[in-house]
Motif scaffolding. Structure first.
Motif, PDB file in Angstrom:
ATOM      1  N   ASN A 164       9.835   8.234  11.496  1.00 40.01           N
ATOM      2  CA  ASN A 164       8.817   7.326  10.969  1.00 40.01           C
ATOM      3  C   ASN A 164       8.074   6.708  12.138  1.00 40.01           C
ATOM      4  OD1 ASN A 164      11.233   6.414   8.579  1.00 40.01           O
ATOM      5  ND2 ASN A 164       9.303   7.367   8.008  1.00 40.01           N
ATOM      6  N   SER A 165       6.755   6.618  12.023  1.00 44.92           N
ATOM      7  CA  SER A 165       5.946   6.129  13.135  1.00 44.92           C
ATOM      8  C   SER A 165       4.981   5.055  12.659  1.00 44.92           C
ATOM      9  CB  SER A 165       5.173   7.289  13.785  1.00 44.92           C
ATOM     10  OG  SER A 165       4.362   6.824  14.846  1.00 44.92           O
ATOM     11  N   ASP A 166       5.243   3.811  13.041  1.00 45.06           N
ATOM     12  CA  ASP A 166       4.331   2.687  12.806  1.00 45.06           C
ATOM     13  C   ASP A 166       3.906   2.592  11.337  1.00 45.06           C
ATOM     14  OD1 ASP A 166       2.928   0.447  13.683  1.00 45.06           O
ATOM     15  OD2 ASP A 166       1.084   1.584  13.994  1.00 45.06           O
ATOM     16  N   VAL A 167       4.882   2.580  10.437  1.00 42.93           N
ATOM     17  CA  VAL A 167       4.605   2.511   9.003  1.00 42.93           C
ATOM     18  C   VAL A 167       4.584   1.044   8.560  1.00 42.93           C
ATOM     19  CG1 VAL A 167       5.423   3.098   6.684  1.00 42.93           C
ATOM     20  CG2 VAL A 167       5.659   4.753   8.561  1.00 42.93           C
ATOM     21  N   SER A 168       3.517   0.652   7.881  1.00 44.70           N
ATOM     22  CA  SER A 168       3.401  -0.708   7.340  1.00 44.70           C
ATOM     23  C   SER A 168       2.884  -0.645   5.908  1.00 44.70           C
ATOM     24  CB  SER A 168       2.443  -1.564   8.185  1.00 44.70           C
ATOM     25  OG  SER A 168       2.902  -1.719   9.504  1.00 44.70           O
ATOM     26  N   PHE A 169       3.466  -1.432   5.031  1.00 47.74           N
ATOM     27  CA  PHE A 169       2.959  -1.580   3.667  1.00 47.74           C
ATOM     28  C   PHE A 169       3.655  -2.765   3.015  1.00 47.74           C
ATOM     29  CE2 PHE A 169       6.656   1.164   3.163  1.00 47.74           C
ATOM     30  CZ  PHE A 169       7.290   0.662   2.022  1.00 47.74           C
ATOM     31  N   ILE A 222      -0.523   7.826   5.542  1.00 46.33           N
ATOM     32  CA  ILE A 222      -1.884   8.364   5.536  1.00 46.33           C
ATOM     33  C   ILE A 222      -2.723   7.796   4.391  1.00 46.33           C
ATOM     34  CG2 ILE A 222      -1.222  10.508   6.696  1.00 46.33           C
ATOM     35  CD1 ILE A 222      -1.416  11.888   3.918  1.00 46.33           C
ATOM     36  N   SER A 223      -2.070   7.130   3.428  1.00 43.42           N
ATOM     37  CA  SER A 223      -2.828   6.521   2.333  1.00 43.42           C
ATOM     38  C   SER A 223      -1.984   5.446   1.682  1.00 43.42           C
ATOM     39  CB  SER A 223      -3.229   7.570   1.294  1.00 43.42           C
ATOM     40  OG  SER A 223      -4.155   7.040   0.357  1.00 43.42           O
ATOM     41  N   ASP A 224      -2.660   4.471   1.062  1.00 42.04           N
ATOM     42  CA  ASP A 224      -1.964   3.313   0.524  1.00 42.04           C
ATOM     43  C   ASP A 224      -2.903   2.649  -0.489  1.00 42.04           C
ATOM     44  OD1 ASP A 224      -0.637   0.936   0.034  1.00 42.04           O
ATOM     45  OD2 ASP A 224      -0.431   0.365   2.130  1.00 42.04           O
ATOM     46  N   GLY A 225      -2.523   2.653  -1.776  1.00 48.70           N
ATOM     47  CA  GLY A 225      -3.392   2.042  -2.784  1.00 48.70           C
ATOM     48  C   GLY A 225      -2.875   2.315  -4.179  1.00 48.70           C
ATOM     49  N   ASP A 226      -3.716   2.065  -5.170  1.00 47.14           N
ATOM     50  CA  ASP A 226      -3.294   2.339  -6.539  1.00 47.14           C
ATOM     51  C   ASP A 226      -3.366   3.849  -6.795  1.00 47.14           C
ATOM     52  OD1 ASP A 226      -5.957   3.085  -7.264  1.00 47.14           O
ATOM     53  OD2 ASP A 226      -6.443   1.010  -7.753  1.00 47.14           O
ATOM     54  N   PRO A 227      -2.741   4.339  -7.887  1.00 50.85           N
ATOM     55  CA  PRO A 227      -2.703   5.782  -8.127  1.00 50.85           C
ATOM     56  C   PRO A 227      -4.074   6.438  -8.161  1.00 50.85           C
ATOM     57  CG  PRO A 227      -1.131   4.673  -9.545  1.00 50.85           C
ATOM     58  CD  PRO A 227      -1.923   3.594  -8.875  1.00 50.85           C
ATOM     59  N   ALA A 228      -5.074   5.782  -8.757  1.00 45.84           N
ATOM     60  CA  ALA A 228      -6.411   6.377  -8.845  1.00 45.84           C
ATOM     61  C   ALA A 228      -7.007   6.584  -7.463  1.00 45.84           C
ATOM     62  CB  ALA A 228      -7.324   5.487  -9.690  1.00 45.84           C
ATOM     63  N   PHE A 229      -6.815   5.621  -6.572  1.00 43.36           N
ATOM     64  CA  PHE A 229      -7.337   5.757  -5.212  1.00 43.36           C
ATOM     65  C   PHE A 229      -6.627   6.877  -4.469  1.00 43.36           C
ATOM     66  CE2 PHE A 229      -6.744   4.809  -0.693  1.00 43.36           C
ATOM     67  CZ  PHE A 229      -8.075   4.760  -0.254  1.00 43.36           C
ATOM     68  N   VAL A 230      -5.297   6.880  -4.543  1.00 40.68           N
ATOM     69  CA  VAL A 230      -4.510   7.826  -3.754  1.00 40.68           C
ATOM     70  C   VAL A 230      -4.764   9.266  -4.179  1.00 40.68           C
ATOM     71  CG1 VAL A 230      -2.136   8.626  -3.348  1.00 40.68           C
ATOM     72  CG2 VAL A 230      -2.721   6.208  -3.046  1.00 40.68           C
ATOM     73  N   LYS A 231      -4.851   9.521  -5.494  1.00 39.13           N
ATOM     74  CA  LYS A 231      -4.981  10.908  -5.926  1.00 39.13           C
ATOM     75  C   LYS A 231      -6.374  11.471  -5.635  1.00 39.13           C
ATOM     76  CE  LYS A 231      -6.166  10.323 -10.845  1.00 39.13           C
ATOM     77  NZ  LYS A 231      -5.670  10.577 -12.223  1.00 39.13           N
TER      78      LYS A 231
END
Length: 298
Positions: free
Chosen positions: A27-32, A248-257
């Motif tokens: 894991n590399s520099d993961v933030s959420f 590489i991505s982070d958001g609600d399902p509609a944004f991510v897909k």
């Protein structure tokens, strides 16, 4: 309906998490941030670092770098990276299931759920004396533990199988029993590692119903690793995507897909590669074509 005042309260904050194994960076520099009373899904291709992330959160690994802050709804705060693994479960109220089922196969279904409450029962027994003497305080705690176990067995439709050996249950029932056992610890954060693995479509739908019940009725935060995109997109409030250990991505399902970075991670660098069927069904065709046209023009 979910209480909106609670859903946006941060429950777990992951900051700059890095996990190294010698020269390998898992894991590399993961933030959420995962919010209270929400379902946060961690997705990504095989080898993306999802389980390593879970192992850091639940105390199986100590991260090389980073901070993991768990904030209970009552204001208590825990720095998980500084706690021994057993304390994360015992004190911070984090429960977990695994990719491979880890029930006590020789115990009954009911016993599996009662033994999950051993911390409460040990305290009620006065570390054995009250239990040995059968004092009223211990009998009361034991009765409450059985009642809680029966409640969750009813929720996962296994009450009629309470006396069965857990190892004799069908696979899908064992998956549900694991989640019920985790909920008997009354966690504030429930971490599920591929709970839909090996389930048929009907069982996956029942799992989705159970997880939304845990979120909506018990206001429990759920952190979920899952490859079944039909489950992820149906129930998740928030999706975090990892690839090669990085977010590489982070958001609600509609944004991510619809995120080209996510589609590219599943497609791979080869423009002729095909998206897995279970993912393609949940990704808009136009987004896939946009990525392919961008690759062709590169």
């Amino acid at each position: 309906m979910t209480d909106l005042s609670m859903t946006k309260t941060p429950l777990l904050t992951v900051e700059h998490l890095t996990m190294r194994f010698g020269g390998l960076v898992a894991n590399s520099d993961v933030s959420f941030v995962a919010n209270n009373a929400e379902i946060t899904a961690i997705i990504g291709p095989n080898g993306a670092g999802k389980t390593t992330l879970f192992n850091c959160i639940t105390g199986f690994y100590t991260p090389t770098v980073g901070r993991l802050t768990l904030r209970h709804p009552d204001g208590k705060e825990f720095l998980l990276e500084r706690m021994p693994g057993y304390r994360i479960s015992q004190k911070a109220s984090v429960a977990r299931t695994f990719q491979n089922i880890r029930l006590f196969g020789g115990m009954s279904v009911l016993e599996n759920l009662v033994v999950a409450q051993h911390n409460k029962l040990i305290r009620a027994s006065g570390f054995s004396i009250a239990g040995l003497l059968g004092l009223p305080s211990y009998r009361k705690a034991e009765s409450e533990a059985i009642d809680l176990a029966k409640y969750w067995l009813d929720r996962v439709r296994l009450l009629d199988f309470a006396d069965w050996s857990a190892g004799n249950l069908p696979y899908g029932a064992q998956r549900r029993l694991e989640i019920a056992r985790a909920m008997c610890t009354e966690p504030v954060l429930l971490c599920l590692d591929e709970p839909a693995a090996g389930l048929n479509p009907r069982e996956s739908a029942e799992l989705a119903e159970l997880l939304t019940f845990i979120r909506d009725d018990h206001k429990t935060g759920v952190l979920l690793i899952e490859h079944d995109m039909s489950v992820v997109m149906r129930i998740s409030d928030h999706v975090v995507v990892l690839d090669y250990g990085r977010k590489i991505s982070d958001g609600d399902p509609a944004f991510v897909k619809n995120d080209p970075a996510v589609i590219r991670a599943y497609l791979g660098e080869d423009e002729d590669a095909e998206l897995p069927a279970e993912v393609a069904n949940d990704l808009p065709e136009v987004a896939q074509n946009d990525v392919k046209r961008a690759e062709e023009g590169a």
